[in-house]
Design a protein around this motif. Structure first.
Motif, short mmCIF file in Angstrom:
data_model
loop_
_atom_site.label_atom_id
_atom_site.label_comp_id
_atom_site.label_asym_id
_atom_site.label_seq_id
_atom_site.Cartn_x
_atom_site.Cartn_y
_atom_site.Cartn_z
N ASP A 85 40.94 46.53 42.73
CA ASP A 85 39.79 46.49 43.61
C ASP A 85 38.49 47.12 42.95
O ASP A 85 37.53 46.49 42.93
N PHE A 86 38.77 48.20 42.37
CA PHE A 86 37.65 48.95 41.47
C PHE A 86 37.17 47.93 40.46
O PHE A 86 35.93 47.78 40.22
N GLU A 87 38.20 47.36 39.46
CA GLU A 87 37.69 46.58 38.31
C GLU A 87 37.04 45.42 38.86
O GLU A 87 36.11 44.88 38.26
N TRP A 88 37.59 44.73 40.11
CA TRP A 88 36.91 43.41 40.33
C TRP A 88 35.51 43.81 40.86
O TRP A 88 34.45 43.07 40.52
N ARG A 89 35.41 44.78 41.48
CA ARG A 89 33.79 45.16 42.29
C ARG A 89 33.20 45.61 41.02
O ARG A 89 32.04 45.03 41.18
N VAL A 90 33.50 46.22 40.04
CA VAL A 90 32.68 46.55 38.96
C VAL A 90 32.20 45.19 38.19
O VAL A 90 31.15 44.81 37.74
N GLU A 91 33.34 44.43 38.25
CA GLU A 91 32.89 42.90 37.48
C GLU A 91 31.84 42.18 38.21
O GLU A 91 31.08 41.37 37.77
N GLY A 93 29.44 43.67 39.45
CA GLY A 93 28.23 44.18 39.46
C GLY A 93 27.91 45.70 40.26
O GLY A 93 26.87 46.32 40.17
N ALA A 94 29.05 45.88 40.95
CA ALA A 94 28.75 47.29 41.54
C ALA A 94 28.82 48.62 40.37
O ALA A 94 29.68 48.40 39.64
N GLU A 95 28.23 49.50 40.91
CA GLU A 95 27.95 50.59 40.01
C GLU A 95 29.37 51.39 40.05
O GLU A 95 29.66 51.69 41.46
#
Length: 114
Positions: A85-91, A93-95
């Motif tokens: 979830d973290f990796e996907w959300r960073v991809e 554009g999430a900070e």
């Protein structure tokens, strides 16, 4: 006071039990918050990767490869889900700092069993 003078049972019907239970619950909550704050500070000082801090906040676990392998599959899946979830959300554009702050707010406000 001798054993003969001791009551066989203490009557808590007057609300004493509730008073102390509420106080204990507040103290446990305060202690849990302090432990969380200290843990996050130590993780940051140790320069632990953001994804690991996020996974800790979501799963309430700090893992090494060895401890990960010892977890039941359901717990491994929970950790993997948080990581993905973290990796996907960073991809997307999430900070990372925003994701950590969000996980912190959710974890800090959740009712936990301590």
């Amino acid at each position: 006071m001798s054993d003969d003078d001791m009551p066989e049972e203490i009557d808590f019907s007057g609300g004493v039990r509730g008073k102390y239970a509420r106080r204990l619950a507040r103290e446990q909550e305060r202690f849990a918050h302090e432990v969380l704050e200290l843990t996050l500070r130590m993780l940051a000082e140790a320069e632990i990767r953001d994804v690991i801090i996020y996974c800790y906040l979501v799963t309430e676990r700090i893992l090494t490869q060895e401890t990960y392998e010892q977890l039941p599959r359901d717990d491994q899946a929970e950790w993997d889900g948080a990581y993905d979830d973290f990796e996907w959300r960073v991809e997307q554009g999430a900070e990372p700092s925003d994701l950590i702050a969000e996980a912190y707010r959710l974890g800090a406000s959740a009712t936990r069993d301590y």
